[in-house]
Enzyme design. Structure first.
Site, PDB file in Angstrom:
ATOM      1  N   TYR A 143       0.816  -1.223   0.000  1.00 39.32           N
ATOM      2  CA  TYR A 143       0.000   0.000   0.000  1.00 39.32           C
ATOM      3  C   TYR A 143       0.848   1.271   0.000  1.00 39.32           C
ATOM      4  CZ  TYR A 143      -4.142  -2.860   1.017  1.00 39.32           C
ATOM      5  OH  TYR A 143      -5.159  -3.780   0.946  1.00 39.32           O
ATOM      6  N   LYS A 189       3.436 -15.228   1.619  1.00 41.32           N
ATOM      7  CA  LYS A 189       3.308 -15.838   0.288  1.00 41.32           C
ATOM      8  C   LYS A 189       4.745 -16.119  -0.151  1.00 41.32           C
ATOM      9  CE  LYS A 189       0.773 -16.989  -3.277  1.00 41.32           C
ATOM     10  NZ  LYS A 189      -0.027 -18.220  -3.260  1.00 41.32           N
ATOM     11  N   ASP A 221      -3.208 -17.704   0.749  1.00 42.42           N
ATOM     12  CA  ASP A 221      -4.367 -18.319   0.082  1.00 42.42           C
ATOM     13  C   ASP A 221      -4.918 -19.474   0.917  1.00 42.42           C
ATOM     14  OD1 ASP A 221      -1.870 -19.352  -0.484  1.00 42.42           O
ATOM     15  OD2 ASP A 221      -2.298 -19.869  -2.568  1.00 42.42           O
ATOM     16  N   ASP A 245      -5.436  -6.698   5.669  1.00 45.25           N
ATOM     17  CA  ASP A 245      -6.651  -5.964   5.306  1.00 45.25           C
ATOM     18  C   ASP A 245      -7.733  -6.972   4.897  1.00 45.25           C
ATOM     19  OD1 ASP A 245      -8.412  -4.024   4.548  1.00 45.25           O
ATOM     20  OD2 ASP A 245      -7.277  -3.317   2.807  1.00 45.25           O
ATOM     21  N   ASP A 249     -10.988  -8.619   7.436  1.00 45.09           N
ATOM     22  CA  ASP A 249     -12.390  -8.485   7.029  1.00 45.09           C
ATOM     23  C   ASP A 249     -13.062  -9.854   6.963  1.00 45.09           C
ATOM     24  OD1 ASP A 249     -12.360  -5.768   6.906  1.00 45.09           O
ATOM     25  OD2 ASP A 249     -13.030  -5.628   4.817  1.00 45.09           O
TER      26      ASP A 249
END
Ligand code: NAD
Length: 361
Positions: A143, A189, A221, A245, A249
């Site tokens: 980000y 990852k 994943d 993020d 959620d």
């Protein structure tokens, strides 16, 4: 002990749920023989109305002079026509995070006993009770990494992490795990991204300082699937910014209502790890659809207040007190509208506050 906090109730349901949280805070003050000076300040839409901007200098000053910020929520239809950077959320929350370098975001997804029906997952997957904490790095990664640009037919974002950035968030996660179930799963990852190979190495290295915490690693994943398949395997999840993020959620959806979800964003201490200063707020927004009706669920704001005691004042027992009081009230069958099953009797915001206060004292 003497503390000073900034109380930024904000807009919509913010002031309604904050009023209940402050009653709980006062009960904890009494129980632990503390004095907490509470300094209210305008933020968000109300600050735009009163001062012309969502985060006035006077509010920043109040926060700077405090040991913690207790935040409600900001925003609403009244201010949605303003340019995006002047709107309550963009104009207040993001600058606050930046000003205080709040690099560690802690979001517990809790399903209390008896509330499995509020979760979209099957009751047997949730089990008796569920409590997963997502620790998200908030100021680095994809980000914010540079270069970041658009040029003709090309757009570029960059994922960057330094050793120091990974170390400080890893310490926060290990320390949180130490106060909970002593299990930490670091999400990465590492099979594809060089930054994530580095992430895994540094987290493993930091883990040597926490032999009492069981460390595991999981690809993001797989973590997204495991959170749905068997969320009870997790205690604390440590994530870089974008993965956190998304997964926080996902984890919060498991809990059912936004009205149940607290959060903390912590600043760095002079020692380089998470410090005591932080911003404590519900995960949801100002809920303009129910504001002013006295039906908002105050539990997220009350649990956020508990987190303030745990992380800003170093009093994990006070958080446990709040958690147990909420758990007791819910196990007695009391529900606000957002967590009730169809046809179930509901209580309002103030009544839920009364019940939790009674269970606490
Ligand atoms: P929201 O979180 O305000 O509401 C989403 C849904 O959840 C609504 O149906 C609402 O009634 C419900 N809900 C949320 N908190 C609840 C509670 N405590 N009790 C019962 N029900 C609750 O999200 P939104 O509708 O997308 O946004 C509304 C406004 O809030 C917007 O202006 C947005 O910018 C702002 N917002 C602020 C924050 C913040 O202050 N941190 C976060 C998200 C959104």
């Amino acid at each position: 002990m003497k503390k000073k906090i900034a109380v930024l109730a904000g807009d919509g349901i913010g002031p309604e749920v904050m009023a209940q949280a402050l009653r709980i805070l006062e009960a904890l003050e009494k129980k632990y023989g503390m004095t907490i000076d509470k300094h209210p300040a305008d933020v968000g839409g109300i600050a735009i109305d009163n001062h012309g901007k969502a985060l006035p200098e006077s509010t920043i000053k109040t926060c700077e002079e405090s040991d913690a910020i207790l935040f409600g929520s900001v925003g609403g239809p009244k201010w949605e026509k303003l340019p995006p950077e002047q709107q309550p959320e963009r104009g207040a929350l993001l600058p606050l995070r930046k000003h205080f370098q709040l690099f560690a975001n802690l979001r517990p997804a809790i399903v209390f006993k008896g509330l499995a029906s509020a979760s979209p997952l099957k009751a047997e997957i949730i089990g008796d009770e569920l409590d997963v904490l997502v620790v998200r790095e908030l100021t680095g990664g994809l980000y914010f990494g540079q270069p970041k640009y658009r040029e003709g037919d090309k757009a570029v974002d960059t994922m960057v992490y330094t050793k120091a950035e990974i170390e400080r968030i890893a310490h926060v996660a290990f320390q949180a795990a130490r106060q909970r179930g002593k299990k930490l799963c670091s999400i990465d990852k590492a099979n594809v991204l060089t930054t994530m190979v580095f992430w895994r190495e540094i987290v493993t290295e930091v883990g040597k300082q926490y032999p009492d915490v069981q460390l595991s690693h999981m690809y993001v994943d797989n973590a997204a699937m495991q959170l749905i398949r068997n969320p009870r395997q997790f205690d604390v999840l440590l994530c870089e910014n974008m993965f956190g993020d998304i997964l926080s959620d996902e984890a919060s959806m498991i809990a059912g209502s936004l009205g149940m979800l607290p959060s903390a964003s912590l600043a760095q201490s002079p020692q380089g790890t998470a410090g005591s200063f932080g911003l404590f707020e519900p995960s949801g927004g100002s809920a303009p659809d129910i504001a002013g009706q006295g039906i908002a669920n105050p539990i997220a704001q009350i649990l956020s207040t508990g987190m303030m005691f745990q992380y800003a004042f170093g009093m994990p027992q006070a958080y446990q007190d709040v958690h147990q009081a909420v758990s007791k009230v819910l196990s007695q069958g009391h529900r606000t509208r957002d967590i009730a099953t169809p046809g179930q009797k509901t209580v309002g915001t103030a009544e839920m506050g009364d019940l939790i206060l009674k269970a606490l004292t």
